[in-house]
Design an enzyme around this catalytic site. Structure first.
Site, mmCIF file in Angstrom:
data_model
loop_
_atom_site.group_PDB
_atom_site.id
_atom_site.type_symbol
_atom_site.label_atom_id
_atom_site.label_comp_id
_atom_site.label_asym_id
_atom_site.label_seq_id
_atom_site.Cartn_x
_atom_site.Cartn_y
_atom_site.Cartn_z
ATOM 1 N N SER A 185 0.897 -1.004 -0.089
ATOM 2 C CA SER A 185 -0.132 -0.062 -0.155
ATOM 3 C C SER A 185 0.756 1.153 -0.091
ATOM 4 C CB SER A 185 -0.843 -0.105 1.304
ATOM 5 O OG SER A 185 -1.928 0.898 1.219
ATOM 6 N N ASP A 284 -8.074 -3.658 -7.065
ATOM 7 C CA ASP A 284 -7.824 -3.376 -5.669
ATOM 8 C C ASP A 284 -8.912 -2.630 -4.878
ATOM 9 O OD1 ASP A 284 -5.188 -3.122 -3.657
ATOM 10 O OD2 ASP A 284 -6.210 -1.340 -3.735
ATOM 11 N N HIS A 346 -6.786 -6.238 -0.716
ATOM 12 C CA HIS A 346 -5.929 -4.886 -0.610
ATOM 13 C C HIS A 346 -4.467 -5.416 0.057
ATOM 14 C CE1 HIS A 346 -4.132 -1.267 -0.675
ATOM 15 N NE2 HIS A 346 -4.076 -0.932 0.453
#
Length: 401
Positions: A185, A284, A346
């Site tokens: 991320s 995502d 994610h």
């Protein structure tokens, strides 16, 4: 008789409790924080002024010359108010990085997936290496560089990166045989921004590669409304944290008056010298929420969790975005690796479900693709050609009406 029965019940409960603890121990470690020497004096501090921190798991004897470094993610803060709110949890303060039952925002880092030492959870060779978790508490992907605090907030991502890295170099990283820089991320964005810079700190004999997980967020240029979310966010982050100096010059020289575009990995990776592996899904969940909006995100989430049909108009929007995503990938070259699945979720490599059977592309599972690529056993350029969203845990695709 009653006493014996009660003892038996308590013994059963104790055995069950121990079994739960053993299972949990296989997934979660209680690793103390390490604070870089003189971190506070150097100004290497979190948003609230508490010292920067990392966690270290020593490798097996045969792996102590090798280092797996993971950059923790956690989004960004783009305003004083948002950054202030982060000081009440681990994303803005090292005071909240270890579990404390009295403070809701406190947490332990879960050493799942590729960061776990258990071979059943992590079948890769990396489990035998030294493992470093660089904890994230600056809100800028380690790019902030503001000299004086603002409203009692410290924007010092650059100093955190430098303080922790310099300490690791002095502890053996400088002359490591093999190093793998990874992140998820916002940590993935860090990897894309700093991969080449990090490479220059190591010995010329070190085998060094980078991996980005769940952070190859794209600039949706075909639709100004879709582009607005990340463009606005990155613009505010770079301005508030004074991040331009930590963005790659190969990118900022091209973007000129819009340096914040260099927070998009697609504008950085194309000029990268170091080999990099991109692990990402066009579906995502975080990108979907920011770029396509809450309505699309919650519709997909409902379909995923409740196994209901996804409306065709929403699926059409998603498929169109998938094509934009694929267009934004860097040109294929042998030194780089690409693994694009269609999982709704994610990040993957630090989760407890990263090696589920459904996480395959062309019958190759993600952890094996990563290992084969790093150790030069195979070139990896795998993209799921089916344009449907995948529930990788259940190993099936979401249907539309």
């Amino acid at each position: 008789m009653a006493i014996a029965q009660n003892c038996h019940q308590w013994l059963s409960l104790l055995i069950c409790a121990l079994a739960v603890l053993q299972t949990r121990a296989a997934i979660i470690y209680r690793i103390p924080l390490t604070f870089p020497e003189n971190a506070t004096a150097m100004g290497a501090v979190c948003l609230d002024g508490s010292p920067a921190a990392y966690q270290f798991i020593k490798g097996a004897p045969e792996g102590q010359d090798n280092w797996l470094i993971y950059m923790e993610g956690g989004g960004w803060c783009q305003s004083i108010e948002e950054c202030k709110s982060r000081t009440f949890d681990h994303k803005g303060s090292s005071k909240h990085m270890m579990k404390n039952d009295f403070f809701k925002g406190d947490n332990d880092f879960m050493f799942g997936g590729m960061l776990n030492k258990n071979s059943k959870i992590n079948p890769t060779e990396f489990r035998k290496w030294n493992i470093i978790i660089m904890r994230y508490c600056d809100g800028s992907s380690f790019t902030g560089d503001v000299e004086q605090p603002v409203n009692n907030l410290y924007f010092r991502g650059k100093r955190i990166f430098e303080a922790i890295t310099n300490e690791l170099l002095s502890k053996g990283l400088k002359d490591a045989k093999q190093v793998f820089l990874t992140g998820g991320s916002a940590g993935e964005v860090f990897v894309a921004l700093h991969c080449d810079r990090f490479h220059k700190l190591l010995s010329n004999t070190t085998k060094f590669k980078c991996l980005t997980d769940g952070g190859y967020f794209i600039h949706a240029k075909k639709d100004p409304k879709q582009a607005q979310g990340f463009v606005s966010m990155f613009k505010d982050v770079v301005s508030l944290h004074n991040s331009t100096g930590m963005l790659p010059q190969t990118c900022t020289q091209k973007m000129k008056d819009k340096p914040y575009f260099c927070m998009f990995p697609q504008y950085v990776v194309r000029d990268m010298v170091t080999p990099i592996f991109i692990l990402m899904s066009p579906y995502d969940a975080y990108q979907m929420n920011i770029t396509l909006g809450h309505e699309v995100y919650f519709a997909v989430r409902k379909s995923y969790k409740e196994h209901v049909i996804l409306p065709t108009p929403i699926y059409d929007v998603l498929k169109g975005f998938r094509l934009q995503f694929l267009d934004a990938l860097p040109p294929s070259k042998p030194s780089n690796g690409i693994f694009i699945n269609n999982c709704f979720g994610h990040t993957e490599i630090a989760t407890t479900t990263w090696n589920v059977d459904g996480d395959r592309v062309n019958n190759v599972i993600d952890w094996m693709a990563i290992s084969d690529w790093y150790f030069d056993r195979n070139e990896i350029n795998l993209i799921d050609e089916i344009d449907l969203i995948k529930d990788c845990i259940a190993n099936g695709y979401l249907a539309s009406s």
